[in-house]
Design a protein around this motif. Structure first.
Motif, PDB file in Angstrom:
ATOM      1  N   UNK A 145       0.724  -1.194  -0.213  1.00  0.00           N
ATOM      2  CA  UNK A 145      -0.010  -0.128  -0.053  1.00  0.00           C
ATOM      3  C   UNK A 145       0.845   1.320  -0.008  1.00  0.00           C
ATOM      4  N   UNK A 146       2.035   1.056   0.788  1.00  0.00           N
ATOM      5  CA  UNK A 146       2.962   2.501   0.707  1.00  0.00           C
ATOM      6  C   UNK A 146       3.500   2.501  -0.485  1.00  0.00           C
ATOM      7  N   UNK A 147       3.986   1.662  -1.149  1.00  0.00           N
ATOM      8  CA  UNK A 147       4.431   1.653  -2.604  1.00  0.00           C
ATOM      9  C   UNK A 147       3.399   2.059  -3.418  1.00  0.00           C
ATOM     10  N   UNK A 148       2.271   1.685  -3.482  1.00  0.00           N
ATOM     11  CA  UNK A 148       1.293   2.073  -4.412  1.00  0.00           C
ATOM     12  C   UNK A 148       1.084   3.668  -4.318  1.00  0.00           C
ATOM     13  N   UNK A 149       0.883   4.021  -2.929  1.00  0.00           N
ATOM     14  CA  UNK A 149       0.720   5.356  -2.932  1.00  0.00           C
ATOM     15  C   UNK A 149       1.505   6.333  -3.232  1.00  0.00           C
ATOM     16  N   UNK A 150       3.026   5.874  -3.191  1.00  0.00           N
ATOM     17  CA  UNK A 150       4.388   6.679  -3.492  1.00  0.00           C
ATOM     18  C   UNK A 150       4.255   6.497  -5.141  1.00  0.00           C
TER      19      UNK A 150
ATOM     20  N   UNK B 289      10.232  -9.576  -2.512  1.00  0.00           N
ATOM     21  CA  UNK B 289      10.447  -9.936  -1.127  1.00  0.00           C
ATOM     22  C   UNK B 289      11.711  -9.354  -0.732  1.00  0.00           C
ATOM     23  N   UNK B 290      12.918  -9.221  -1.528  1.00  0.00           N
ATOM     24  CA  UNK B 290      14.018  -8.785  -1.100  1.00  0.00           C
ATOM     25  C   UNK B 290      14.166  -7.247  -0.826  1.00  0.00           C
ATOM     26  N   UNK B 291      13.284  -6.524  -1.409  1.00  0.00           N
ATOM     27  CA  UNK B 291      12.965  -5.238  -1.243  1.00  0.00           C
ATOM     28  C   UNK B 291      12.308  -5.074   0.282  1.00  0.00           C
ATOM     29  N   UNK B 292      10.997  -5.699   0.276  1.00  0.00           N
ATOM     30  CA  UNK B 292      10.342  -5.420   1.263  1.00  0.00           C
ATOM     31  C   UNK B 292      10.834  -6.001   2.569  1.00  0.00           C
ATOM     32  N   UNK B 293      11.812  -7.120   2.508  1.00  0.00           N
ATOM     33  CA  UNK B 293      12.409  -7.270   4.033  1.00  0.00           C
ATOM     34  C   UNK B 293      13.648  -6.737   4.012  1.00  0.00           C
ATOM     35  N   UNK B 294      14.270  -6.146   3.335  1.00  0.00           N
ATOM     36  CA  UNK B 294      15.549  -5.418   3.583  1.00  0.00           C
ATOM     37  C   UNK B 294      15.716  -4.519   4.557  1.00  0.00           C
TER      38      UNK B 294
ATOM     39  N   UNK C  31       4.914   6.203 -21.801  1.00  0.00           N
ATOM     40  CA  UNK C  31       6.217   6.030 -21.096  1.00  0.00           C
ATOM     41  C   UNK C  31       6.297   5.948 -19.700  1.00  0.00           C
ATOM     42  N   UNK C  32       5.365   6.781 -19.069  1.00  0.00           N
ATOM     43  CA  UNK C  32       5.090   6.773 -17.652  1.00  0.00           C
ATOM     44  C   UNK C  32       4.568   5.517 -17.113  1.00  0.00           C
ATOM     45  N   UNK C  33       3.528   5.086 -18.026  1.00  0.00           N
ATOM     46  CA  UNK C  33       2.903   3.842 -17.462  1.00  0.00           C
ATOM     47  C   UNK C  33       3.742   2.649 -17.635  1.00  0.00           C
ATOM     48  N   UNK C  34       4.737   2.393 -18.748  1.00  0.00           N
ATOM     49  CA  UNK C  34       5.509   1.330 -18.436  1.00  0.00           C
ATOM     50  C   UNK C  34       6.556   1.540 -17.722  1.00  0.00           C
ATOM     51  N   UNK C  35       7.057   2.790 -17.235  1.00  0.00           N
ATOM     52  CA  UNK C  35       8.177   2.748 -16.300  1.00  0.00           C
ATOM     53  C   UNK C  35       7.519   2.633 -15.058  1.00  0.00           C
ATOM     54  N   UNK C  36       6.449   2.754 -14.605  1.00  0.00           N
ATOM     55  CA  UNK C  36       5.941   2.509 -13.249  1.00  0.00           C
ATOM     56  C   UNK C  36       5.322   1.065 -12.890  1.00  0.00           C
ATOM     57  N   UNK C  37       5.085   0.566 -14.327  1.00  0.00           N
ATOM     58  CA  UNK C  37       5.012  -0.983 -13.915  1.00  0.00           C
ATOM     59  C   UNK C  37       6.227  -1.708 -13.895  1.00  0.00           C
ATOM     60  N   UNK C  38       7.344  -1.372 -14.203  1.00  0.00           N
ATOM     61  CA  UNK C  38       8.611  -2.198 -14.209  1.00  0.00           C
ATOM     62  C   UNK C  38       9.104  -1.410 -12.716  1.00  0.00           C
ATOM     63  N   UNK C  39       8.974  -0.507 -12.094  1.00  0.00           N
ATOM     64  CA  UNK C  39       9.416  -0.090 -10.820  1.00  0.00           C
ATOM     65  C   UNK C  39       8.678  -0.650  -9.847  1.00  0.00           C
ATOM     66  N   UNK C  40       7.312  -0.669 -10.125  1.00  0.00           N
ATOM     67  CA  UNK C  40       6.433  -1.670  -9.046  1.00  0.00           C
ATOM     68  C   UNK C  40       6.808  -3.031  -8.968  1.00  0.00           C
ATOM     69  N   UNK C  41       6.937  -3.875 -10.188  1.00  0.00           N
ATOM     70  CA  UNK C  41       7.183  -5.154 -10.353  1.00  0.00           C
ATOM     71  C   UNK C  41       8.634  -5.548  -9.321  1.00  0.00           C
ATOM     72  N   UNK C  42       9.312  -4.675  -9.595  1.00  0.00           N
ATOM     73  CA  UNK C  42      10.540  -4.750  -8.559  1.00  0.00           C
ATOM     74  C   UNK C  42      10.726  -4.403  -7.144  1.00  0.00           C
ATOM     75  N   UNK C  43       9.751  -3.192  -6.991  1.00  0.00           N
ATOM     76  CA  UNK C  43       9.420  -2.735  -5.676  1.00  0.00           C
ATOM     77  C   UNK C  43       8.977  -3.641  -4.505  1.00  0.00           C
TER      78      UNK C  43
END
Length: 445
Positions: A25-30, A62-67, A47-59
């Motif tokens: 939820x935090x990431x979606x809001x950001x 589990x590695x990010x969320x638990x870091x 370009x914005x739409x594709x960019x955000x999809x790639x960022x969200x997929x990586x963000x």
């Protein structure tokens, strides 16, 4: 040019850092706020739409969320994706031919003719390449004369074209002459129009077919935002451009063109124009631009600019003087001149990591004329006064003020700043003696 976008993104990520543990939820809001910031910066919607999809997929991995520092991981992902969006790495010119043929195309008003001269200067200074400038714009009044004057300023040869010749005749004759005289490259200033038309494109297609240039570079005005992207798309479909040079990047454009062109055309931005001076052309490095957008500075570009203006022997002599407390107003003036050669103060400060996020620098208005006034004051002093400023009494201050067109108060302020600078430098040298040696050559770069 990315100031507004940079400020908004830093505000968004500051909020993100406030959460010790990130949720989806935090990431979606950001990312929703990032989307608005990019659209306001005039970045292409797809370009914005594709960019955000790639960022969200990586963000949300589990590695990010638990870091331990999830917010910083998200910022790193955004930086990496911004870098990819703009091309990944700096794109080099193809200079394989002998001579290499570089054709500059674009609309009128984009700065094409000046960019030809800037590019010739860049090739001469950075790669030791000799260029032959070719004025093939026979439609715009004084276009040929403009390029000839720019060539004279730089000491670079310009083909003696005539308005009575066709662009094809000019280019063929210039290429023959360039081969005969052994030039490394020819840079062709083609005709522009106020808008894209069929006649213009047909002429450029014919030149491309006959000359077979190694590079067809579109010169586009960054201030026009998405118009620049659409122009790049049209030129690419018609000609198959090899890259883009974005001009007027030092202006108040929102940055949409720089962030969209590569994704829309699949052709890299190779250079950016960052001022009116003929040395104001820089290689476009996506990773460095991404760092600057996120307020991380661009220390590599800052070092390169310093090295361009650095005289090693003078720098060593300056270090020796500083260590012996012999730093004079002449040295002070020389350093100001070097700073001015590096570019605008605003541009230099934007390269220093973290500086743009400090409160005292956010709304800082820099008056470049102040440096000119300081130099004028020092130039109005005698040699002895510059070497021994302590002898400057009231009478001398009046004379210096009159000679430099300034006031006694400005003379007093300069002398006060100079004395404070000397004290500060002295404290640095003392610290250097007590602990790790401070390289004062680097300090003044």
């Amino acid at each position: 040019m990315f100031d507004n976008l940079s400020e908004k993104l830093n505000t968004i990520f500051k909020k993100l850092k406030g959460h010790g543990h990130l949720t989806e939820e935090h990431i979606n809001k950001a990312l929703k706020e990032v989307k608005l910031a990019l659209l306001e910066a005039d970045v292409n919607y797809k370009v914005v739409k594709e960019f955000l999809n790639r960022v969200k997929e990586k963000a949300i991995g589990q590695e990010v969320m638990r870091s331990l520092t999830p917010a910083q991981q998200v910022i790193k992902i955004v930086r990496d994706e911004l870098t990819t969006l703009m091309g990944g790495s700096g794109a080099e010119l193809n200079l394989k031919g002998m001579p290499s043929i570089i054709m500059l195309v674009g609309l009128q008003g984009s700065g094409k003719t000046t960019t030809c001269a800037k590019l010739a200067k860049f090739l001469k200074e950075k790669g030791g390449k000799s260029s032959y400038l070719v004025p093939a714009d026979t439609y715009r009044p004084a276009a040929i004369e403009q390029l000839q004057k720019l060539g004279q300023q730089l000491g670079i040869e310009v083909f003696p074209a005539q308005n009575s010749q066709t662009p094809m005749e000019i280019c063929i004759n210039a290429l023959t002459e360039a081969r005969r005289r052994g030039y490394d490259a020819i840079i062709i200033d083609t005709a522009g129009r106020l808008h894209i038309d069929e006649k213009m494109m047909d002429e450029l297609k014919q030149l491309k077919e006959r000359l077979m240039p190694q590079e067809i570079l579109l010169v586009a005005d960054a201030m026009t935002g998405q118009d620049a992207v659409n122009i790049a798309k049209t030129f690419n479909q018609a000609l198959g451009i090899t890259g883009v040079i974005l001009t007027k990047m030092e202006g108040d454009a929102r940055g949409g063109a720089a962030l969209s062109i590569k994704a829309v055309t699949q052709k890299p931005i190779k250079f950016v124009g960052v001022g009116e001076k003929l040395n104001a052309l820089e290689v476009f490095y996506p990773d460095r631009v991404a760092s600057r957008i996120l307020g991380m500075g661009d220390i590599l570009s800052l070092i390169e600019k310093a090295e361009e203006t650095m005289d090693v022997q003078k720098a060593k002599e300056l270090e020796r003087k500083i260590r012996k407390s012999e730093f004079t107003l002449e040295d002070f003036r020389d350093q100001l001149r070097r700073i001015r050669k590096m570019g605008s103060l605003e541009q230099i400060l934007s390269m220093i990591p973290g500086l743009s996020q400090m409160k005292q620098f956010k709304n800082l208005q820099i008056d470049e004329r102040e440096l000119v006034r300081i130099e004028a004051i020092i130039n109005s002093m005698t040699k002895e006064e510059r070497l021994r400023p302590e002898i400057i009494n009231g009478k001398r201050r009046k004379r210096i003020a009159y000679g430099s067109g300034t006031t006694v108060q400005e003379i007093n302020r300069l002398l006060k700043n100079y004395n404070e600078t000397k004290k500060m430098i002295k404290s640095f040298t003392k610290k250097g003696k007590k602990g790790k040696r401070i390289n004062l050559i680097d300090f003044f770069h």
